[in-house]
Design a protein around this motif. Structure first.
Motif, mmCIF file in Angstrom:
data_model
loop_
_atom_site.group_PDB
_atom_site.id
_atom_site.type_symbol
_atom_site.label_atom_id
_atom_site.label_comp_id
_atom_site.label_asym_id
_atom_site.label_seq_id
_atom_site.Cartn_x
_atom_site.Cartn_y
_atom_site.Cartn_z
ATOM 1 N N ALA A 48 -1.496 11.604 0.478
ATOM 2 C CA ALA A 48 -0.078 11.330 0.176
ATOM 3 C C ALA A 48 0.264 9.847 0.169
ATOM 4 C CB ALA A 48 0.833 12.081 1.165
ATOM 5 N N TRP A 49 -0.712 9.001 -0.134
ATOM 6 C CA TRP A 49 -0.425 7.584 -0.280
ATOM 7 C C TRP A 49 0.096 7.312 -1.684
ATOM 8 C CZ3 TRP A 49 -5.663 5.319 1.864
ATOM 9 C CH2 TRP A 49 -5.717 5.543 3.244
ATOM 10 N N PRO A 50 0.879 6.280 -1.873
ATOM 11 C CA PRO A 50 1.330 5.923 -3.228
ATOM 12 C C PRO A 50 0.141 5.571 -4.125
ATOM 13 C CG PRO A 50 2.612 4.767 -1.565
ATOM 14 C CD PRO A 50 1.454 5.400 -0.842
ATOM 15 N N ALA A 51 0.171 6.016 -5.367
ATOM 16 C CA ALA A 51 -0.876 5.643 -6.311
ATOM 17 C C ALA A 51 -0.911 4.128 -6.465
ATOM 18 C CB ALA A 51 -0.621 6.300 -7.664
ATOM 19 N N GLY A 52 -2.105 3.581 -6.482
ATOM 20 C CA GLY A 52 -2.251 2.139 -6.605
ATOM 21 C C GLY A 52 -2.135 1.388 -5.296
ATOM 22 N N SER A 53 -2.215 2.089 -4.178
ATOM 23 C CA SER A 53 -2.139 1.406 -2.876
ATOM 24 C C SER A 53 -3.279 0.395 -2.749
ATOM 25 C CB SER A 53 -2.242 2.419 -1.731
ATOM 26 O OG SER A 53 -1.142 3.290 -1.725
ATOM 27 N N PRO A 54 -2.997 -0.831 -2.322
ATOM 28 C CA PRO A 54 -4.022 -1.889 -2.250
ATOM 29 C C PRO A 54 -4.895 -1.744 -1.010
ATOM 30 C CG PRO A 54 -1.926 -2.764 -1.523
ATOM 31 C CD PRO A 54 -1.654 -1.340 -1.968
ATOM 32 N N VAL A 55 -5.700 -0.703 -0.971
ATOM 33 C CA VAL A 55 -6.428 -0.360 0.251
ATOM 34 C C VAL A 55 -7.433 -1.438 0.653
ATOM 35 C CG1 VAL A 55 -6.096 2.126 0.101
ATOM 36 C CG2 VAL A 55 -7.998 1.070 -1.133
ATOM 37 N N ARG A 56 -8.091 -2.056 -0.318
ATOM 38 C CA ARG A 56 -9.069 -3.079 0.039
ATOM 39 C C ARG A 56 -8.378 -4.287 0.664
ATOM 40 N NH1 ARG A 56 -12.538 -4.270 -4.727
ATOM 41 N NH2 ARG A 56 -13.451 -2.282 -4.100
ATOM 42 N N GLY A 57 -7.267 -4.694 0.094
ATOM 43 C CA GLY A 57 -6.535 -5.824 0.654
ATOM 44 C C GLY A 57 -6.006 -5.528 2.041
ATOM 45 N N ILE A 58 -5.467 -4.320 2.231
ATOM 46 C CA ILE A 58 -4.963 -3.940 3.552
ATOM 47 C C ILE A 58 -6.088 -3.948 4.576
ATOM 48 C CG2 ILE A 58 -3.959 -2.057 4.903
ATOM 49 C CD1 ILE A 58 -2.477 -1.193 2.325
ATOM 50 N N PHE A 59 -7.228 -3.373 4.200
ATOM 51 C CA PHE A 59 -8.352 -3.295 5.131
ATOM 52 C C PHE A 59 -8.837 -4.689 5.504
ATOM 53 C CE2 PHE A 59 -13.030 -2.396 5.814
ATOM 54 C CZ PHE A 59 -12.865 -1.764 7.034
ATOM 55 N N ALA A 60 -8.985 -5.567 4.512
ATOM 56 C CA ALA A 60 -9.453 -6.921 4.782
ATOM 57 C C ALA A 60 -8.480 -7.666 5.711
ATOM 58 C CB ALA A 60 -9.633 -7.690 3.479
ATOM 59 N N GLU A 61 -7.170 -7.494 5.474
ATOM 60 C CA GLU A 61 -6.180 -8.152 6.319
ATOM 61 C C GLU A 61 -6.258 -7.655 7.749
ATOM 62 O OE1 GLU A 61 -2.443 -7.425 4.507
ATOM 63 O OE2 GLU A 61 -2.825 -8.691 2.755
ATOM 64 N N ARG A 62 -6.394 -6.333 7.918
ATOM 65 C CA ARG A 62 -6.452 -5.769 9.279
ATOM 66 C C ARG A 62 -7.732 -6.161 10.000
ATOM 67 N NH1 ARG A 62 -1.834 -2.849 10.923
ATOM 68 N NH2 ARG A 62 -0.468 -2.919 9.104
ATOM 69 N N ILE A 63 -8.836 -6.223 9.248
ATOM 70 C CA ILE A 63 -10.099 -6.656 9.849
ATOM 71 C C ILE A 63 -9.978 -8.090 10.356
ATOM 72 C CG2 ILE A 63 -12.471 -7.330 9.245
ATOM 73 C CD1 ILE A 63 -12.253 -4.386 9.801
ATOM 74 N N ALA A 64 -9.419 -8.967 9.526
ATOM 75 C CA ALA A 64 -9.250 -10.369 9.928
ATOM 76 C C ALA A 64 -8.307 -10.492 11.110
ATOM 77 C CB ALA A 64 -8.736 -11.185 8.741
ATOM 78 N N ALA A 65 -7.199 -9.730 11.081
ATOM 79 C CA ALA A 65 -6.222 -9.797 12.170
ATOM 80 C C ALA A 65 -6.809 -9.323 13.495
ATOM 81 C CB ALA A 65 -4.985 -8.970 11.809
ATOM 82 N N ALA A 66 -7.775 -8.398 13.415
ATOM 83 C CA ALA A 66 -8.407 -7.886 14.634
ATOM 84 C C ALA A 66 -9.505 -8.817 15.145
ATOM 85 C CB ALA A 66 -8.985 -6.500 14.378
ATOM 86 N N GLY A 67 -9.771 -9.890 14.411
ATOM 87 C CA GLY A 67 -10.801 -10.836 14.839
ATOM 88 C C GLY A 67 -12.209 -10.333 14.626
ATOM 89 N N ILE A 68 -12.375 -9.380 13.701
ATOM 90 C CA ILE A 68 -13.696 -8.803 13.440
ATOM 91 C C ILE A 68 -14.439 -9.674 12.434
ATOM 92 C CG2 ILE A 68 -14.920 -6.804 12.509
ATOM 93 C CD1 ILE A 68 -12.583 -5.090 13.540
ATOM 94 N N GLU A 69 -15.677 -10.014 12.762
ATOM 95 C CA GLU A 69 -16.460 -10.920 11.935
ATOM 96 C C GLU A 69 -16.969 -10.238 10.674
ATOM 97 O OE1 GLU A 69 -19.574 -12.301 14.436
ATOM 98 O OE2 GLU A 69 -18.296 -13.745 15.488
ATOM 99 N N GLY A 70 -17.198 -11.051 9.645
ATOM 100 C CA GLY A 70 -17.852 -10.581 8.436
ATOM 101 C C GLY A 70 -16.890 -10.131 7.366
ATOM 102 N N PRO A 71 -17.402 -9.938 6.131
ATOM 103 C CA PRO A 71 -16.571 -9.504 5.013
ATOM 104 C C PRO A 71 -16.204 -8.029 5.122
ATOM 105 C CG PRO A 71 -18.861 -9.650 4.338
ATOM 106 C CD PRO A 71 -18.797 -10.197 5.735
ATOM 107 N N ALA A 72 -15.169 -7.623 4.380
ATOM 108 C CA ALA A 72 -14.691 -6.239 4.412
ATOM 109 C C ALA A 72 -14.757 -5.642 3.010
ATOM 110 C CB ALA A 72 -13.254 -6.187 4.934
#
Length: 411
Positions: free
Chosen positions: A174-198
């Motif tokens: 039930a997510w909106p079509a076109g949700s920017p999942v890769r961008g969201i994931f990369a932002e959350r990974i960086a915000a959590a201080g997790i090393e490496g690319p997403a």
């Protein structure tokens, strides 16, 4: 050039050759295709000395272990050192979101799941909320493990369009079509201080990649994977070790092949698609069962097959879904000519329940099936979409261990 200069040049050339072999060597150990140094030498096409130096450098990086105790004899008849991934080495964070929740895991080289944490029974309609929660769960696993992280990968139940990394049709969450999942994931990974690319990909694509490297798809050149997990049906094709994603990441949307023209309406606007005719909800409906809220639709379907297969309604539902699945697979065989088919989720349970019937339908309905048959096998990995998400994160390290690990350390 004097003799000293020649020796220095020769040493530098050997070092560069060995460094260039680090990635291929690591991938051979990672996928289990080089269990000994003798096999590594043969697969790389280098000297024993170069293979030994490459293995030693990968061991120094904390990626593999070289056991000097002899294993089986090598190609020259000599005992050979055994090679394994380092169980204490770096990990990647793998995450999966599906219709009934999410799961985070730490995955080492070799596709080995080190730790896992499931979460939630209801997926929020806001992808940022769900992805944030699964990243938080993964970050907690990392803190508890104290392990170095080389990157992160996320599997989602939707086609992921390239190059933007948007979820094209995440209808089952039930997510909106076109949700920017890769961008969201990369932002959350960086915000959590997790090393490496997403990285982010479709769950069935990633399951196929994992099975090709570590499971039922090993050795296949043209591997077709079809699976149904919690809702819907997905497909993937691995060609010569690489996912075939099409021009924009949307290849193999097999869920919208029509297998029952008079069947159920599909969300795509058609009728009788695999997506609505051969998934867990379709199976329960065909068997006359009302789904309950206690466990996932997939688990309810598997439990029904396991405990009530003798019931005429359950057997009839099994045969109906097997026939529809076989019809869809036959069409794919005619178009793709794979050398192996692997089935995941409910489909592998249907294969186990009626293997001869499914194989007969595919053989009868496909040109290539009649000429010799295509092996149809069940997936063998637990949480293969998670392992596939980890493969995305490991790929930069497999391509270039020195650079891949350096990027992770600098992220």
């Amino acid at each position: 050039m004097n003799g000293e200069g020649t020796r220095v040049s020769s040493t530098k050339t050997k070092l560069e050759r060995g460094r260039g072999a680090l990635g291929p060597a690591l991938e051979l150990v990672h996928t289990g295709r080089a269990p000994t140094r003798a096999v590594l030498t043969a697969e790389l096409g280098v000297t024993r000395a170069t293979a030994g130096a490459v293995a030693a450098e990968l061991e120094a990086l904390g990626l593999i272990r070289v056991d000097s105790r002899p294993a089986a004899a090598g190609s020259q008849g000599r005992p050979s050192h055994r090679l394994t991934v380092d169980d204490g080495g770096p990990v990647v964070l793998a995450a999966q979101v599906h219709a009934d929740g999410y799961r985070a895991a730490l995955v080492g080289l070799g596709g080995r799941i080190v730790a896992t944490a499931p979460g939630c029974a209801v997926v929020d309609a806001d992808p940022a909320q769900v992805i944030g929660a699964v990243v938080d769960a993964g970050a907690q696993l990392l803190r508890e493990s104290g392990r170095r992280c080389a990157g992160a990968g996320l599997a989602v139940p939707s086609a992921v369009a390239e190059p933007d990394g948007t979820a094209l049709n995440p209808i089952h969450v039930a997510w909106p079509a076109g949700s920017p999942v890769r961008g969201i994931f990369a932002e959350r990974i960086a915000a959590a201080g997790i090393e490496g690319p997403a990285f982010t990909g479709n769950d069935v694509n990633l399951a196929a990649l994992a099975e090709h490297r570590h499971g039922a798809g090993r050795g296949a050149q043209h591997l077709l994977c079809v699976a149904t997990g919690h809702r819907g049906v997905g497909g993937a094709l691995v060609l010569d070790g690489r996912l075939h994603s099409g021009s924009s990441g949307l290849a193999l949307e097999v869920g919208h092949l029509t297998v029952n023209p008079a069947g159920r309406p599909c969300h795509c606007g058609s009728r009788g698609c695999l997506d609505v005719e051969v998934d867990p909800l379709a199976f329960l409906a065909e068997a006359g069962r009302t789904p309950g809220p206690e466990v996932s639709l997939l688990q309810q379907s598997k439990d029904l097959l396991r405990t009530e297969y003798a019931d005429l309604a359950v057997r009839g539902a099994t045969e109906a879904l097997v026939d529809r699945l076989g019809l869809g697979l036959a069409g794919l065989v005619n178009i793709l000519n794979p050398d192996r088919i692997i089935l995941g989720g409910l489909h592998q349970a249907l294969l186990a329940a009626a293997p001869d019937r499914l194989r007969a339908v595919v053989a009868d309905r496909s040109l290539w099936g009649r000429s010799g048959g295509v092996p149809i096998l069940p997936c063998t990995l637990d949480h293969n979409s998670l392992v596939g998400a980890a493969e995305l994160a490991w790929q930069p390290v497999l391509d270039d261990p020195l650079r891949g690990l350096a990027v992770g350390a600098d992220a």
